[in-house]
Design an enzyme around this catalytic site. Structure first.
Site, mmCIF file in Angstrom:
data_model
loop_
_atom_site.group_PDB
_atom_site.id
_atom_site.type_symbol
_atom_site.label_atom_id
_atom_site.label_comp_id
_atom_site.label_asym_id
_atom_site.label_seq_id
_atom_site.Cartn_x
_atom_site.Cartn_y
_atom_site.Cartn_z
ATOM 1 N N ILE A 30 0.840 -1.198 0.000
ATOM 2 C CA ILE A 30 0.000 0.000 0.000
ATOM 3 C C ILE A 30 0.879 1.254 0.000
ATOM 4 O O ILE A 30 0.571 2.236 -0.678
ATOM 5 C CB ILE A 30 -0.960 0.018 1.228
ATOM 6 C CG1 ILE A 30 -1.904 -1.190 1.183
ATOM 7 C CG2 ILE A 30 -1.742 1.329 1.311
ATOM 8 C CD1 ILE A 30 -2.858 -1.209 0.000
ATOM 9 N N CYS A 398 -16.500 -17.505 -10.625
ATOM 10 C CA CYS A 398 -15.717 -18.664 -11.051
ATOM 11 C C CYS A 398 -16.255 -19.957 -10.420
ATOM 12 O O CYS A 398 -17.279 -20.450 -10.847
ATOM 13 C CB CYS A 398 -14.234 -18.426 -10.778
ATOM 14 S SG CYS A 398 -13.194 -19.337 -11.926
ATOM 15 N N GLN A 402 -19.710 -22.141 -11.148
ATOM 16 C CA GLN A 402 -19.756 -23.576 -11.439
ATOM 17 C C GLN A 402 -20.627 -24.297 -10.412
ATOM 18 O O GLN A 402 -21.437 -25.158 -10.751
ATOM 19 C CB GLN A 402 -18.333 -24.136 -11.449
ATOM 20 C CG GLN A 402 -17.455 -23.507 -12.540
ATOM 21 C CD GLN A 402 -16.000 -23.958 -12.471
ATOM 22 O OE1 GLN A 402 -15.593 -24.667 -11.555
ATOM 23 N NE2 GLN A 402 -15.200 -23.541 -13.448
ATOM 24 N N GLU A 422 -14.006 -31.818 -11.446
ATOM 25 C CA GLU A 422 -12.902 -31.481 -10.551
ATOM 26 C C GLU A 422 -13.074 -32.272 -9.240
ATOM 27 O O GLU A 422 -12.109 -32.644 -8.593
ATOM 28 C CB GLU A 422 -12.921 -29.965 -10.262
ATOM 29 C CG GLU A 422 -11.845 -29.509 -9.301
ATOM 30 C CD GLU A 422 -11.707 -27.984 -9.226
ATOM 31 O OE1 GLU A 422 -12.437 -27.260 -9.939
ATOM 32 O OE2 GLU A 422 -10.872 -27.526 -8.433
ATOM 33 N N HIS A 527 -13.169 -13.366 -13.348
ATOM 34 C CA HIS A 527 -12.954 -12.707 -12.052
ATOM 35 C C HIS A 527 -13.120 -11.193 -12.186
ATOM 36 O O HIS A 527 -12.142 -10.473 -12.378
ATOM 37 C CB HIS A 527 -11.544 -13.026 -11.532
ATOM 38 C CG HIS A 527 -11.395 -14.449 -11.094
ATOM 39 N ND1 HIS A 527 -11.641 -14.850 -9.806
ATOM 40 C CD2 HIS A 527 -11.069 -15.552 -11.789
ATOM 41 C CE1 HIS A 527 -11.458 -16.152 -9.720
ATOM 42 N NE2 HIS A 527 -11.108 -16.614 -10.906
ATOM 43 N N GLU A 529 -13.547 -9.044 -10.015
ATOM 44 C CA GLU A 529 -12.915 -8.284 -8.921
ATOM 45 C C GLU A 529 -11.590 -7.655 -9.344
ATOM 46 O O GLU A 529 -11.182 -6.638 -8.787
ATOM 47 C CB GLU A 529 -12.713 -9.169 -7.674
ATOM 48 C CG GLU A 529 -11.676 -10.297 -7.789
ATOM 49 C CD GLU A 529 -12.253 -11.611 -8.304
ATOM 50 O OE1 GLU A 529 -13.276 -11.572 -9.024
ATOM 51 O OE2 GLU A 529 -11.680 -12.677 -8.005
HETATM 52 N N1 GLN Z 1 -11.633 -24.730 -9.695
HETATM 53 C C1 GLN Z 1 -12.351 -24.157 -10.756
HETATM 54 C C2 GLN Z 1 -11.639 -24.300 -12.090
HETATM 55 O O1 GLN Z 1 -10.487 -24.572 -12.133
HETATM 56 C C3 GLN Z 1 -12.644 -22.702 -10.485
HETATM 57 C C4 GLN Z 1 -11.431 -21.843 -10.475
HETATM 58 C C5 GLN Z 1 -11.640 -20.538 -9.788
HETATM 59 O O2 GLN Z 1 -12.614 -20.358 -9.046
HETATM 60 N N2 GLN Z 1 -10.732 -19.595 -9.974
HETATM 61 O O3 GLN Z 1 -12.236 -24.130 -13.132
#
Ligand code: GLN
Length: 552
Positions: A30, A398, A402, A422, A527, A529
């Site tokens: 920071i 992400c 899923q 997964e 993502h 964010e």
């Molecule tokens: N584990 C999941 C994937 O590999 C999601 C990855 C994540 O949330 N960054 O697709």
């Protein structure tokens, strides 16, 4: 509105190395980012480089509990969370040239040696490693055409691992003494038993730094309190710096106030005098306004984050979700709310699902961020089912997207064993499966840097909630995943009320899903964010926070 002042080009490359003393985690990132923001406000072209002293080639393989968030650059490098701090404070997109680890540096040197790049010379730790470091720093400056490049060296002085980076700094300074500064960010404890601020650890840190041939130009004194004049003078005499180069850096209510504090302590003034740079007067108006805005908010908005990377020993850390936290804050402040974030450990939910009702009672929204592996998954699925049924705003990122699909497949479509491969490679309904290009990589165990990484375009479905929030047809967002929604089940999902509202331009990959029958149920494969900035909250976070505020 103040008139934006143009850039002032100095046609010189200057560098500030930021090193840490006494202990880590006191806000070196920071401090670096804030110095950058201040100097950018004076019209300079600024960039920042982070050096991590571990042997991992990038941050992608690190457990977030150990190292915090993995920040992904637009060109797809998995880096340290400080790159996120730099992007948010500098309001610039950085690239892979802004980050290096010892692993990456050594790999380059060894590969060069294997291809006779050193022409038969003995390749040695010194000078060849520091020379590679210097060439990478100079390249980052060239690529961004920066007048000033901040270089943050991870860890603290006195650690064995960062010695070669201090050596790189020493060598750069030896070559261009007028162009290189060293800033030491130190910590001054106030032990409870004494009630007095102690400067001795900082004195030792400076001595240690002196031992590497470096003298700090500026001492940034992190502490719970501002350092007083007596101790400034004491540090000045003992550490060989001017009293006005001893900078008070007390804890502040928000990190976005640091540029303002640094301006008041004349940090950028001292830097430009020492480097002899031409600049505009400093302007911290926007930071001041933001910090006031942050502290003024009273009306809360409470968001629960369901995750698992929280605890180390007896302590709870939220570093693994740093950019998510900042993005939530940016959006909350924008709608004039005080963000209250509640950490929900998915494993606790799993052990005791009955608690969901009580823990979500005061929450206005639930977010499930990215994640990997099996641990805590059932708890996340329980939370998703609950918020879907109770119509509590939901935002999935992400893994959070899923799992929202797995939940729908199991509980609405009725495929009880639906899963992501997964977790269960043998499920009869692999609603989330490995991406095509990943199959080979997994067979070869090439896990490092091999996910779908970085910026990809996404086309938004007309009339969708996502499209209404973004207000454009196509977006670019950053990714980090190996698995994806299985397109085979599209029709069944649509029948269950969940539809894809954003896809890759070829229409193949599902990038956003949503439920129109819900006040806010939006999840994305990327993502978002990483793109939120303090003065430019991300549209999806904004939509989520608006829905949450309404839910309250
Ligand atoms: N584990 C999941 C994937 O590999 C999601 C990855 C994540 O949330 N960054 O697709």
């Amino acid at each position: 509105m103040q008139k934006p002042k143009g850039e002032i080009r100095n046609k010189r490359r200057t560098y500030i190395f930021v090193v840490g003393g006494v202990m880590s985690g006191v806000g070196k990132g920071i401090a670096t980012a804030s110095i950058g923001a201040l100097l950018k406000s004076r019209g300079l072209k600024v960039t920042a480089v982070k050096i991590d002293p571990y042997l991992n080639v990038d941050s992608g393989t690190l457990n977030p509990i150990e190292h915090g968030e993995v920040f992904v650059t637009k060109d797809g490098l998995e880096t340290d969370q400080d790159l996120g701090n730099y992007e948010r404070f500098l309001d610039e997109d950085l690239t892979r040239s802004n980050y290096m680890t010892t692993g990456a540096v050594y790999s380059s040197v060894i590969n060069r040696e294997r291809t006779l790049g050193y022409g038969g010379k003995t390749v040695e730790a010194v000078p060849h490693i520091p020379l590679e470091v210097i060439s990478r720093i100079e390249k980052a400056a060239e690529l961004t055409d920066a007048d000033l490049t901040l270089v943050e060296i991870g860890g603290t002085v006195g650690e064995y691992q960062n010695v070669l980076y201090l050596e790189a700094c020493r060598m750069m300074r030896l070559k261009n003494p007028k162009d290189v500064l060293v800033v030491l960010v130190s910590y001054l404890p106030v032990p409870g038993s004494l009630g007095e601020m102690k400067s001795k650890p900082t004195q030792y840190a400076v001595r240690t730094l002196n031992g590497t041939g470096l003298q700090p130009d500026l001492l940034i004194c992190r502490a719970t309190h501002p350092i007083d004049q007596i101790r400034k003078e004491k540090l000045s005499i003992n550490c060989n710096v001017q009293p006005e180069d001893v900078i008070a850096a007390p804890d502040v209510p928000t990190i976005y106030e640091v540029p303002v504090r640094f301006r008041n302590e004349k940090v950028s003034q001292r830097i430009i005098e020492k480097l002899g740079l031409k600049v505009h007067p400093s302007d911290v108006t926007k930071w001041k306004k933001l910090s006031e805005q942050v502290q003024k908010q009273e009306k809360p908005v409470r968001i629960g984050i369901v995750g698992k990377y929280f605890s180390t020993g007896d302590f709870t850390l939220s570093d693994a979700y740093l950019s998510v936290i900042e993005a939530l804050k940016h959006a909350a402040w924008h709608i004039k709310r005080k963000p209250e974030l509640v950490w929900l450990n998915s494993e606790d939910i799993e052990r005791n699902p009955a608690t969901l009702k009580t823990i979500t009672k005061d929450l206005d929204g639930i977010l499930i961020p990215g994640g990997f592996g099996t641990r805590g998954i059932e708890g996340k699925l329980m939370a998703i089912k609950y918020v879907r049924e109770q119509k509590i705003p939901y935002f999935g990122i992400c893994y959070g997207m899923q799992l929202a699909m797995v939940e729908t497949a199991r509980n609405l479509i009725g495929w009880k064993d639906a899963n992501t491969t997964e977790i269960d490679a043998k499920t009869t309904h692999p609603v989330i499966h490995l991406m095509n290009e990943q199959e080979e990589k997994m067979k070869d165990k090439s896990y490092g840097g091999s996910m779908r990484l970085g910026e990809f375009p996404c086309v938004l479905t007309k009339g969708s909630q996502a499209q209404k929030l973004y207000r454009v047809k196509q977006i670019l967002e950053r990714h980090r995943h190996r698995y994806e929604a299985n397109p085979q089940y599209k029709v069944e999902f649509e029948k269950s009320g969940m539809y894809v509202s954003g896809t890759s331009p070829d229409g193949h990959l599902a990038e956003i899903i949503e439920r129109p029958d819900h006040p806010f149920f939006v999840a994305c494969q990327f993502h978002p964010e990483f793109l939120s900035r303090p003065f430019r909250p991300h549209p999806l976070f904004l939509g989520f926070l608006q829905a949450a505020a309404k839910h309250r």
